[in-house]
Write a protein that holds these residues in place. Structure first.
Motif, PDB file in Angstrom:
ATOM      1  N   HIS A  43       0.873  -1.228  -0.115  1.00 15.58           N
ATOM      2  CA  HIS A  43      -0.016  -0.095  -0.029  1.00 15.58           C
ATOM      3  C   HIS A  43       0.961   1.262  -0.116  1.00 15.58           C
ATOM      4  N   ALA A  44       1.737   1.102   0.691  1.00 10.86           N
ATOM      5  CA  ALA A  44       2.918   2.304   0.859  1.00 10.86           C
ATOM      6  C   ALA A  44       3.609   2.551  -0.659  1.00 10.86           C
ATOM      7  N   LEU A  45       3.759   1.367  -1.067  1.00  8.77           N
ATOM      8  CA  LEU A  45       4.752   1.638  -2.468  1.00  8.77           C
ATOM      9  C   LEU A  45       3.529   2.103  -3.315  1.00  8.77           C
ATOM     10  N   GLU A  46       2.302   1.653  -3.344  1.00  4.94           N
ATOM     11  CA  GLU A  46       1.485   2.451  -4.281  1.00  4.94           C
ATOM     12  C   GLU A  46       1.166   3.863  -4.099  1.00  4.94           C
ATOM     13  N   GLN A  47       1.327   4.267  -2.877  1.00  2.00           N
ATOM     14  CA  GLN A  47       1.113   5.740  -2.484  1.00  2.00           C
ATOM     15  C   GLN A  47       2.197   6.387  -3.174  1.00  2.00           C
ATOM     16  N   GLY A  48       3.377   6.125  -3.054  1.00  2.11           N
ATOM     17  CA  GLY A  48       4.487   6.708  -3.747  1.00  2.11           C
ATOM     18  C   GLY A  48       4.247   6.740  -5.140  1.00  2.11           C
ATOM     19  N   ALA A  49       3.803   5.491  -5.759  1.00  5.16           N
ATOM     20  CA  ALA A  49       3.570   5.373  -7.358  1.00  5.16           C
ATOM     21  C   ALA A  49       2.572   6.597  -7.773  1.00  5.16           C
ATOM     22  N   ALA A  50       1.841   6.976  -6.869  1.00 14.16           N
ATOM     23  CA  ALA A  50       0.450   7.856  -7.072  1.00 14.16           C
ATOM     24  C   ALA A  50       0.957   9.274  -7.167  1.00 14.16           C
ATOM     25  N   LEU A  51       1.988   9.582  -6.269  1.00 14.24           N
ATOM     26  CA  LEU A  51       2.526  10.815  -6.159  1.00 14.24           C
ATOM     27  C   LEU A  51       3.436  11.117  -7.125  1.00 14.24           C
ATOM     28  N   ARG A  52       4.038   9.933  -7.614  1.00  9.97           N
ATOM     29  CA  ARG A  52       4.954  10.151  -8.625  1.00  9.97           C
ATOM     30  C   ARG A  52       4.204  10.363  -9.928  1.00  9.97           C
ATOM     31  N   ALA A  53       3.110   9.800 -10.146  1.00  7.91           N
ATOM     32  CA  ALA A  53       2.400   9.682 -11.330  1.00  7.91           C
ATOM     33  C   ALA A  53       1.770  11.253 -11.574  1.00  7.91           C
ATOM     34  N   GLU A  54       1.404  11.642 -10.454  1.00  8.42           N
ATOM     35  CA  GLU A  54       0.808  13.086 -10.568  1.00  8.42           C
ATOM     36  C   GLU A  54       1.879  13.931 -10.969  1.00  8.42           C
ATOM     37  N   GLU A  55       2.917  13.890 -10.338  1.00  7.23           N
ATOM     38  CA  GLU A  55       4.198  15.053 -10.587  1.00  7.23           C
ATOM     39  C   GLU A  55       4.540  14.929 -11.882  1.00  7.23           C
ATOM     40  N   ARG A  56       4.604  13.621 -12.549  1.00  7.68           N
ATOM     41  CA  ARG A  56       5.062  13.260 -13.994  1.00  7.68           C
ATOM     42  C   ARG A  56       3.894  13.965 -14.784  1.00  7.68           C
ATOM     43  N   PHE A  57       2.763  13.998 -14.518  1.00  7.91           N
ATOM     44  CA  PHE A  57       1.585  14.429 -15.334  1.00  7.91           C
ATOM     45  C   PHE A  57       1.704  16.042 -15.603  1.00  7.91           C
ATOM     46  N   ARG A  58       2.121  16.660 -14.249  1.00 10.39           N
ATOM     47  CA  ARG A  58       2.395  17.952 -14.099  1.00 10.39           C
ATOM     48  C   ARG A  58       3.415  18.355 -15.284  1.00 10.39           C
ATOM     49  N   LYS A  59       4.531  17.575 -15.088  1.00 10.78           N
ATOM     50  CA  LYS A  59       5.711  18.104 -15.954  1.00 10.78           C
ATOM     51  C   LYS A  59       5.336  17.791 -17.585  1.00 10.78           C
ATOM     52  N   GLU A  60       4.660  16.701 -17.730  1.00  7.43           N
ATOM     53  CA  GLU A  60       4.231  16.204 -19.139  1.00  7.43           C
ATOM     54  C   GLU A  60       3.503  17.285 -19.718  1.00  7.43           C
ATOM     55  N   TRP A  61       2.616  17.942 -18.962  1.00  4.16           N
ATOM     56  CA  TRP A  61       1.453  18.601 -19.517  1.00  4.16           C
ATOM     57  C   TRP A  61       2.317  19.831 -20.195  1.00  4.16           C
ATOM     58  N   LYS A  62       3.340  20.384 -19.636  1.00  6.14           N
ATOM     59  CA  LYS A  62       4.034  21.547 -19.811  1.00  6.14           C
ATOM     60  C   LYS A  62       4.337  21.598 -21.433  1.00  6.14           C
ATOM     61  N   TYR A  63       4.368  20.313 -21.973  1.00  3.82           N
ATOM     62  CA  TYR A  63       5.008  20.295 -23.378  1.00  3.82           C
ATOM     63  C   TYR A  63       4.089  19.766 -24.459  1.00  3.82           C
ATOM     64  N   PHE A  64       2.819  19.762 -23.892  1.00  2.00           N
ATOM     65  CA  PHE A  64       1.593  19.413 -24.611  1.00  2.00           C
ATOM     66  C   PHE A  64       1.360  20.412 -25.737  1.00  2.00           C
ATOM     67  N   PRO A  65       1.215  19.716 -27.054  1.00  6.29           N
ATOM     68  CA  PRO A  65       1.200  20.608 -28.191  1.00  6.29           C
ATOM     69  C   PRO A  65      -0.188  21.655 -28.255  1.00  6.29           C
ATOM     70  N   THR A  66       0.170  22.713 -28.905  1.00  6.06           N
ATOM     71  CA  THR A  66      -0.914  23.660 -28.966  1.00  6.06           C
ATOM     72  C   THR A  66      -2.006  23.235 -30.157  1.00  6.06           C
ATOM     73  N   ALA A  67      -2.958  24.271 -30.376  1.00  2.03           N
ATOM     74  CA  ALA A  67      -4.114  23.773 -31.053  1.00  2.03           C
ATOM     75  C   ALA A  67      -3.428  23.745 -32.635  1.00  2.03           C
ATOM     76  N   LEU A  68      -4.248  23.026 -33.134  1.00  4.11           N
ATOM     77  CA  LEU A  68      -4.001  22.661 -34.755  1.00  4.11           C
ATOM     78  C   LEU A  68      -4.322  23.949 -35.522  1.00  4.11           C
ATOM     79  N   GLY A  69      -3.697  24.455 -36.660  1.00  4.08           N
ATOM     80  CA  GLY A  69      -4.054  25.435 -37.478  1.00  4.08           C
ATOM     81  C   GLY A  69      -4.788  24.670 -38.594  1.00  4.08           C
ATOM     82  N   THR A  70      -5.872  25.384 -39.047  1.00  3.28           N
ATOM     83  CA  THR A  70      -6.856  24.967 -40.067  1.00  3.28           C
ATOM     84  C   THR A  70      -6.523  25.400 -41.382  1.00  3.28           C
ATOM     85  N   GLN A  71      -6.882  24.878 -42.398  1.00  6.48           N
ATOM     86  CA  GLN A  71      -6.499  25.185 -43.764  1.00  6.48           C
ATOM     87  C   GLN A  71      -7.778  25.845 -44.261  1.00  6.48           C
TER      88      GLN A  71
END
Length: 506
Positions: A478-506
Motif C-alpha cells: 500500500h505504501a509503495l502504491e502511495q509513492g507511485a500515485a504521487l510520482r504519477a501526478e508529478e509526472r503528469f504536471r511535468k508532461e503537460w508543460k510540453y503538450f502541443p498547441t492547437a492545430l491550425g486550419t486550412q
C-alpha cells in the motif's frame, strides 16, 4: 480457453471431367505418392436465411464419411488460409453445436441457422509423403453433386481438385499448383464448395470502408475508423468467448475507440439521437468488459509487485490470497461478459453499429475536405482537455481520487482516439497530439490504478488479519502504491508543460 483451431492452407482448382491427375512424385521434397484412397462424403451446410456466414466466406457443415467426420466451422484468415474448428458429429437432429455457434454469434446474432445445401462428394485422396515418410500435402480429386435447399431447390455437379498442406511448405504448394495448372487445371473462381453451390444467390460482403484522403470528404475519416473498430469487435468477439489472452482488452478498446470517434466527429452524422444512443450502448458494453479487464490488470500488477519484493518482506500467503481474490473476480466478471455477449441488447448494439456503416446519414458538413474540417473538430477536443487539466491542476488528487483527474484522463483518451482516426489527413502535428494525449492518458491511468489497488490492498489486509495472518506485506505494498500515485501526478504536471498547441486550419 477452448482448443486452438486447426490451420487449413489449401488451393482449389476447377478441372474438366476427363482431366488426368498429373504425376506428383518428383515435386520438391516428395519421396513418394501413396496409392489413392477413395471416400464417399456427405455434408449438410448451415447458414442464416440471408446467408450472412457464406457472404463472409464462413462455412458451417455437418459431414459424414472420410477421415474427419463431424461438425466443421471454417473462418477465412488469408487468401489460402482458414481456421478450422471441429465438434463431434452427434445426432443428426441436434443442430449446430453451441461451441461453434459461439464463434459466429457476432455475425448471426439471434438469427437461426438452417440447412441451406447438401453435398455428396466422391473424393479420391493422393497423399504426398516426404523423404522421411511423413505426409507433406494431399491432393483431393472431388466429384461433387450439390443440392440447394434454400430459398428454392436446385442442383448442380462439378469436378475440382484441392491441394492442402499438411506438414509441407508454401514452396511445395506453389510447385504443386504449377504442376496441376500445366495439366489443365484452372484456379477456382470460388473459395468453397458452398460458395459455388449458392452461386448468384450469394452476395459476398466486401470491405466497403472508404479510403480517406486529405482532400476527400471529412466523413471518410470517421467512417473508415468506425469500420476498423467494428471489424476489431467482430474479430475479438469469438476470442473473448474462448477466453483468449488479451481478447477482453482488445474488444474493450474497440468499443472505446468507436465511442470516442462518434463524440469527436458527431457533427458529421445526421441523427444525433441515434449517435447518442449508440455511444451509450458502447459505454455499457465497455463497462461490462471493463470489470473483467480491471481484475486482470490488477492481478498482473500485484503479482509483478510481489515478484519484485525481497522474500523476507513477503510475510504470509500473500500471493495465494491475491490469486484467489482476483482470479475469482476475473472468472465472475468473464462469466458476466459471456452472458452479455449472448444477449439481445448486445445483438441490437452490433445491428445498430453495422447499420450506421451500411447506410450512414451524413450532414452537409461531412462533405467538406478532411484537411480543413478535421483540425477544427480536434481543436474542440483539445480545448476540452485543456479545461479539464486546468481544473485538475487546481485540485491535486495527491493520494486520493479527485473527479477532476478522472475527467482529464477521459478527455485525453477521447482526444487520442480522435487524433488516431485523423491520421489519413497526413499532418505530423496530429500524430504528435495523439502521442501526447496517449502519454497523459497513461500517466493518469497509472494514478487511477494506484487508487484502485490501494483500496483492494486495504480489503485484503483486513481479511488476512481476520484469518490470523500477518498483514505487514499488504501495508508495505500500500505504501509503495502511495509513492507511485504521487510520482504519477508529478509526472503528469511535468508532461503537460510540453503538450502541443492547437492545430491550425486550412
Amino acid at each position: 480457453m477452448g482448443p486452438d483451431p486447426a490451420v487449413e492452407i489449401e488451393r482449389k482448382f476447377d478441372v474438366d471431367d476427363d482431366a488426368a491427375v498429373p504425376l506428383l512424385h518428383d515435386l520438391p521434397g516428395i519421396g513418394r505418392v501413396a496409392q489413392p484412397v477413395e471416400y464417399q462424403l456427405k455434408a449438410e451446410y448451415f447458414d442464416t436465411e440471408d446467408f450472412r456466414l457464406a457472404a463472409r466466406r464462413i462455412t458451417v457443415r455437418r459431414r459424414t464419411g472420410g477421415e474427419d467426420a463431424g461438425w466443421h466451422l471454417k473462418i477465412p484468415v488469408g487468401p489460402d488460409e482458414r481456421h478450422e474448428h471441429h465438434a463431434p458429429l452427434g445426432r443428426k437432429g441436434d443442430g449446430v453445436p453451441a461451441s461453434l455457434l459461439d464463434l459466429v454469434r457476432v455475425h448471426i446474432r439471434d438469427r437461426a441457422l438452417v440447412p441451406v445445401a447438401r453435398l455428396s462428394t466422391r473424393r479420391i485422396v493422393h497423399h504426398l509423403h516426404g523423404e522421411e515418410g511423413g505426409i507433406l500435402a494431399d491432393l483431393m480429386d472431388d466429384r461433387v453433386r450439390a443440392e440447394v435447399l434454400h430459398p428454392e431447390q436446385d442442383s448442380l455437379h462439378w469436378r475440382e481438385w484441392e491441394i492442402e498442406l499438411v506438414d509441407g511448405s508454401r514452396d511445395l504448394l506453389d510447385a504443386a499448383q504449377t504442376r496441376v495448372t500445366d495439366a489443365g487445371a484452372r484456379p477456382a473462381t470460388h473459395s468453397s464448395k458452398l460458395e459455388r453451390t449458392l452461386g448468384p444467390l450469394l452476395r459476398t460482403v466486401t470491405d466497403a470502408r472508404p479510403a480517406p484522403t486529405p482532400d476527400g470528404p471529412a466523413a471518410d475519416v470517421l467512417l473508415a475508423y468506425l469500420h476498423e473498430q467494428l471489424s476489431a469487435l467482430e474479430q475479438q468477439d469469438p476470442q473473448v468467448r474462448r477466453d483468449a489472452p488479451d481478447a477482453v482488452h482488445r474488444m474493450r478498446v474497440a468499443t472505446r475507440r468507436a465511442r470516442s470517434a462518434l463524440a469527436t466527429y458527431r457533427s458529421l452524422l445526421e441523427d444525433a439521437d441515434a449517435v447518442r444512443s449508440l455511444r451509450e450502448e458502447l459505454k455499457w458494453l465497455a463497462g461490462v468488459l471493463g470489470k473483467a479487464r480491471d481484475a486482470e490488470v490488477m492481478h498482473a500488477r500485484l503479482r509483478e509487485m510481489l515478484a519484485g519484493e525481497p522474500a523476507d518482506l513477503v510475510l504470509g500467503p500473500v500471493g495465494r490470497r491475491v490469486d484467489l481474490e482476483l482470479g475469482g473476480d476475473y472468472r465472475r466478471a468473464h462469466a458476466q461478459v459471456l452472458k452479455t455477449l449472448r444477449g439481445k441488447r448486445y445483438f441490437r448494439l452490433v445491428d445498430t453499429f453495422e447499420s450506421l456503416l451500411t447506410a450512414p446519414a451524413l450532414t452537409a458538413r461531412a462533405a467538406e475536405p478532411a484537411a480543413r474540417l478535421i483540425p477544427e473538430l480536434l481543436n474542440r477536443d483539445i480545448r476540452r482537455l485543456r479545461s479539464a487539466v486546468h481544473e485538475a491542476r487546481h485540485h491535486p488528487a495527491g493520494l486520493g481520487d479527485h473527479p477532476a483527474l478522472h475527467q482529464a484522463r477521459k478527455d485525453a483518451k477521447r482526444l487520442r482516439y480522435g487524433a488516431e482516426a485523423a491520421a489519413p489527413v497526413g499532418r505530423k502535428k496530429i500524430t504528435r497530439i495523439a502521442d501526447s494525449a496517449l502519454g497523459i492518458q497513461k500517466i493518469l491511468g497509472e494514478h487511477q490504478d494506484s487508487v484502485v489497488t490501494r483500496d483492494l490492498l486495504r480489503r485484503l489486509g483486513a481479511a488476512a488479519s481476520q484469518q490470523g495472518e500477518n498483514g505487514f506485506t499488504y501495508g508495505r505494498l500500500h505504501a509503495l502504491e502511495q509513492g507511485a500515485a504521487l510520482r504519477a501526478e508529478e509526472r503528469f504536471r511535468k508532461e503537460w508543460k510540453y503538450f502541443p498547441t492547437a492545430l491550425g486550419t486550412q
